[in-house]
Design a protein around this motif. Sequence first.
Motif, PDB file in Angstrom:
ATOM      1  N   THR A  84      10.108  -3.325   0.950  1.00  0.00           N
ATOM      2  CA  THR A  84       9.271  -2.299   0.324  1.00  0.00           C
ATOM      3  C   THR A  84      10.071  -1.523  -0.715  1.00  0.00           C
ATOM      4  O   THR A  84       9.560  -1.226  -1.804  1.00  0.00           O
ATOM      5  CB  THR A  84       8.700  -1.339   1.393  1.00  0.00           C
ATOM      6  N   LEU A  85      11.319  -1.224  -0.404  1.00  0.00           N
ATOM      7  CA  LEU A  85      12.165  -0.520  -1.375  1.00  0.00           C
ATOM      8  C   LEU A  85      12.456  -1.377  -2.605  1.00  0.00           C
ATOM      9  O   LEU A  85      12.529  -0.863  -3.723  1.00  0.00           O
ATOM     10  CB  LEU A  85      13.472  -0.080  -0.722  1.00  0.00           C
ATOM     11  N   VAL A  86      12.592  -2.667  -2.404  1.00  0.00           N
ATOM     12  CA  VAL A  86      12.818  -3.569  -3.535  1.00  0.00           C
ATOM     13  C   VAL A  86      11.541  -3.716  -4.362  1.00  0.00           C
ATOM     14  O   VAL A  86      11.590  -3.812  -5.594  1.00  0.00           O
ATOM     15  CB  VAL A  86      13.334  -4.942  -3.032  1.00  0.00           C
ATOM     16  N   ALA A  87      10.392  -3.694  -3.706  1.00  0.00           N
ATOM     17  CA  ALA A  87       9.120  -3.853  -4.415  1.00  0.00           C
ATOM     18  C   ALA A  87       8.686  -2.580  -5.130  1.00  0.00           C
ATOM     19  O   ALA A  87       7.869  -2.639  -6.056  1.00  0.00           O
ATOM     20  CB  ALA A  87       8.032  -4.287  -3.447  1.00  0.00           C
ATOM     21  N   TYR A  88       9.217  -1.421  -4.731  1.00  0.00           N
ATOM     22  CA  TYR A  88       8.770  -0.153  -5.310  1.00  0.00           C
ATOM     23  C   TYR A  88       8.923  -0.093  -6.842  1.00  0.00           C
ATOM     24  O   TYR A  88       7.974   0.325  -7.520  1.00  0.00           O
ATOM     25  CB  TYR A  88       9.502   1.032  -4.661  1.00  0.00           C
ATOM     26  N   GLY A 115      15.226  -5.859  13.392  1.00  0.00           N
ATOM     27  CA  GLY A 115      15.500  -6.645  12.184  1.00  0.00           C
ATOM     28  C   GLY A 115      14.274  -6.776  11.292  1.00  0.00           C
ATOM     29  O   GLY A 115      14.368  -6.667  10.064  1.00  0.00           O
ATOM     30  N   LEU A 116      13.109  -7.001  11.895  1.00  0.00           N
ATOM     31  CA  LEU A 116      11.879  -7.114  11.104  1.00  0.00           C
ATOM     32  C   LEU A 116      11.503  -5.782  10.470  1.00  0.00           C
ATOM     33  O   LEU A 116      11.059  -5.735   9.316  1.00  0.00           O
ATOM     34  CB  LEU A 116      10.729  -7.621  11.965  1.00  0.00           C
ATOM     35  N   SER A 117      11.695  -4.689  11.202  1.00  0.00           N
ATOM     36  CA  SER A 117      11.392  -3.369  10.638  1.00  0.00           C
ATOM     37  C   SER A 117      12.304  -3.057   9.471  1.00  0.00           C
ATOM     38  O   SER A 117      11.853  -2.539   8.435  1.00  0.00           O
ATOM     39  CB  SER A 117      11.537  -2.290  11.706  1.00  0.00           C
ATOM     40  N   LEU A 118      13.579  -3.380   9.609  1.00  0.00           N
ATOM     41  CA  LEU A 118      14.522  -3.145   8.510  1.00  0.00           C
ATOM     42  C   LEU A 118      14.237  -4.061   7.325  1.00  0.00           C
ATOM     43  O   LEU A 118      14.375  -3.654   6.169  1.00  0.00           O
ATOM     44  CB  LEU A 118      15.956  -3.333   9.001  1.00  0.00           C
ATOM     45  N   MET A 119      13.810  -5.301   7.632  1.00  0.00           N
ATOM     46  CA  MET A 119      13.470  -6.231   6.557  1.00  0.00           C
ATOM     47  C   MET A 119      12.266  -5.723   5.764  1.00  0.00           C
ATOM     48  O   MET A 119      12.255  -5.776   4.532  1.00  0.00           O
ATOM     49  CB  MET A 119      13.174  -7.609   7.153  1.00  0.00           C
ATOM     50  N   TRP A 145      13.382   6.905  -7.056  1.00  0.00           N
ATOM     51  CA  TRP A 145      13.540   5.809  -6.113  1.00  0.00           C
ATOM     52  C   TRP A 145      14.309   6.262  -4.871  1.00  0.00           C
ATOM     53  O   TRP A 145      13.976   5.893  -3.744  1.00  0.00           O
ATOM     54  CB  TRP A 145      14.241   4.658  -6.807  1.00  0.00           C
ATOM     55  N   ALA A 146      15.342   7.082  -5.071  1.00  0.00           N
ATOM     56  CA  ALA A 146      16.121   7.605  -3.943  1.00  0.00           C
ATOM     57  C   ALA A 146      15.269   8.514  -3.066  1.00  0.00           C
ATOM     58  O   ALA A 146      15.374   8.480  -1.828  1.00  0.00           O
ATOM     59  CB  ALA A 146      17.340   8.352  -4.461  1.00  0.00           C
ATOM     60  N   ALA A 147      14.425   9.331  -3.677  1.00  0.00           N
ATOM     61  CA  ALA A 147      13.532  10.203  -2.894  1.00  0.00           C
ATOM     62  C   ALA A 147      12.546   9.367  -2.079  1.00  0.00           C
ATOM     63  O   ALA A 147      12.289   9.651  -0.901  1.00  0.00           O
ATOM     64  CB  ALA A 147      12.787  11.156  -3.822  1.00  0.00           C
ATOM     65  N   VAL A 148      12.005   8.328  -2.693  1.00  0.00           N
ATOM     66  CA  VAL A 148      11.089   7.438  -1.980  1.00  0.00           C
ATOM     67  C   VAL A 148      11.826   6.707  -0.866  1.00  0.00           C
ATOM     68  O   VAL A 148      11.305   6.570   0.250  1.00  0.00           O
ATOM     69  CB  VAL A 148      10.426   6.446  -2.964  1.00  0.00           C
ATOM     70  N   ALA A 149      13.039   6.269  -1.133  1.00  0.00           N
ATOM     71  CA  ALA A 149      13.825   5.560  -0.117  1.00  0.00           C
ATOM     72  C   ALA A 149      14.115   6.467   1.075  1.00  0.00           C
ATOM     73  O   ALA A 149      13.979   6.048   2.234  1.00  0.00           O
ATOM     74  CB  ALA A 149      15.132   5.047  -0.721  1.00  0.00           C
ATOM     75  N   GLY A 150      14.505   7.699   0.816  1.00  0.00           N
ATOM     76  CA  GLY A 150      14.766   8.630   1.910  1.00  0.00           C
ATOM     77  C   GLY A 150      13.526   8.894   2.742  1.00  0.00           C
ATOM     78  O   GLY A 150      13.588   8.941   3.984  1.00  0.00           O
ATOM     79  N   THR A 151      12.405   9.050   2.079  1.00  0.00           N
ATOM     80  CA  THR A 151      11.147   9.274   2.793  1.00  0.00           C
ATOM     81  C   THR A 151      10.770   8.053   3.618  1.00  0.00           C
ATOM     82  O   THR A 151      10.354   8.173   4.776  1.00  0.00           O
ATOM     83  CB  THR A 151      10.024   9.603   1.795  1.00  0.00           C
ATOM     84  N   LEU A 152      10.928   6.882   3.058  1.00  0.00           N
ATOM     85  CA  LEU A 152      10.575   5.647   3.761  1.00  0.00           C
ATOM     86  C   LEU A 152      11.483   5.398   4.958  1.00  0.00           C
ATOM     87  O   LEU A 152      11.009   4.978   6.028  1.00  0.00           O
ATOM     88  CB  LEU A 152      10.627   4.471   2.784  1.00  0.00           C
ATOM     89  N   VAL A 153      12.762   5.673   4.817  1.00  0.00           N
ATOM     90  CA  VAL A 153      13.697   5.520   5.939  1.00  0.00           C
ATOM     91  C   VAL A 153      13.331   6.496   7.058  1.00  0.00           C
ATOM     92  O   VAL A 153      13.294   6.129   8.241  1.00  0.00           O
ATOM     93  CB  VAL A 153      15.155   5.720   5.465  1.00  0.00           C
ATOM     94  N   ALA A 154      13.041   7.739   6.700  1.00  0.00           N
ATOM     95  CA  ALA A 154      12.654   8.733   7.710  1.00  0.00           C
ATOM     96  C   ALA A 154      11.368   8.319   8.419  1.00  0.00           C
ATOM     97  O   ALA A 154      11.246   8.474   9.646  1.00  0.00           O
ATOM     98  CB  ALA A 154      12.495  10.104   7.055  1.00  0.00           C
ATOM     99  N   PHE A 204       0.839  -1.200   0.000  1.00  0.00           N
ATOM    100  CA  PHE A 204       0.000   0.000   0.000  1.00  0.00           C
ATOM    101  C   PHE A 204       0.877   1.253   0.000  1.00  0.00           C
ATOM    102  O   PHE A 204       0.609   2.208  -0.720  1.00  0.00           O
ATOM    103  CB  PHE A 204      -0.940   0.003   1.205  1.00  0.00           C
ATOM    104  N   LEU A 205       1.921   1.235   0.805  1.00  0.00           N
ATOM    105  CA  LEU A 205       2.823   2.380   0.868  1.00  0.00           C
ATOM    106  C   LEU A 205       3.558   2.575  -0.456  1.00  0.00           C
ATOM    107  O   LEU A 205       3.689   3.701  -0.942  1.00  0.00           O
ATOM    108  CB  LEU A 205       3.814   2.177   2.013  1.00  0.00           C
ATOM    109  N   ALA A 206       4.019   1.489  -1.063  1.00  0.00           N
ATOM    110  CA  ALA A 206       4.693   1.588  -2.349  1.00  0.00           C
ATOM    111  C   ALA A 206       3.747   2.115  -3.423  1.00  0.00           C
ATOM    112  O   ALA A 206       4.127   2.974  -4.239  1.00  0.00           O
ATOM    113  CB  ALA A 206       5.258   0.225  -2.758  1.00  0.00           C
ATOM    114  N   LEU A 207       2.515   1.635  -3.429  1.00  0.00           N
ATOM    115  CA  LEU A 207       1.521   2.102  -4.394  1.00  0.00           C
ATOM    116  C   LEU A 207       1.208   3.581  -4.180  1.00  0.00           C
ATOM    117  O   LEU A 207       1.162   4.358  -5.133  1.00  0.00           O
ATOM    118  CB  LEU A 207       0.252   1.268  -4.272  1.00  0.00           C
TER     119      LEU A 207
END
Length: 179
Positions: free
Chosen positions: A147-151, A138-142, A109-118, A44-47
């Motif tokens: 999610t970043l791989v699925a984006y 570990g589960l949160s990072l996984m 993708w980098a902008a989405v990754a930065g937002t998702l990490v934050a 849902f977040l990736a979409l």
Amino acid sequence: MAETGTLHLWLMRALFAALAGALVFARLLPLDTLPPGWAGPDLFLALTFAWAVRRPEYVPPLLVAGLALAMDLLLQRPPGLWAALTLIGCETLRRRAPALRDLTFVAEWAAVAGTLVAMTLACRLVLTVLIVDQAPLGLSLMQLLSTLVAYPLVAALSHLFFGVRKRVPGDLTPERHVP
């Protein structure tokens, strides 16, 4: 002509809501009796992020907030926290969408990754400060990494099947700020 543009806009919003409903339905299905060994992506977040970067008018803030809050309640997460972070992340990407329009997919993708990490760090920080039980790091990072791989896949499927493309300078449909 204006009616067709408005109809198309509302149809795309309805499609977004239907896809979100299908994602939460699939996630709630009891397909396996054992707990999974890995944390899957938050599709849902990736979409939401893919559509917010490409066509911000398709994901209005109230729709995103309502769907995210419903998912918090259905998935038994702390009510409102992830929904608020999702809305903040979506609005951050919405504001950056015009600048990302002319850049490559890697920049998007980098902008989405930065937002998702934050968002992930903010969620963990709030839950830690409020002394609320949370998933292991570990589960949160996984889930963050999956999610970043699925984006890219979600963005490609949105582009190919639903026609959610970045706005280009030659588009005839005017970009309007729709709250």
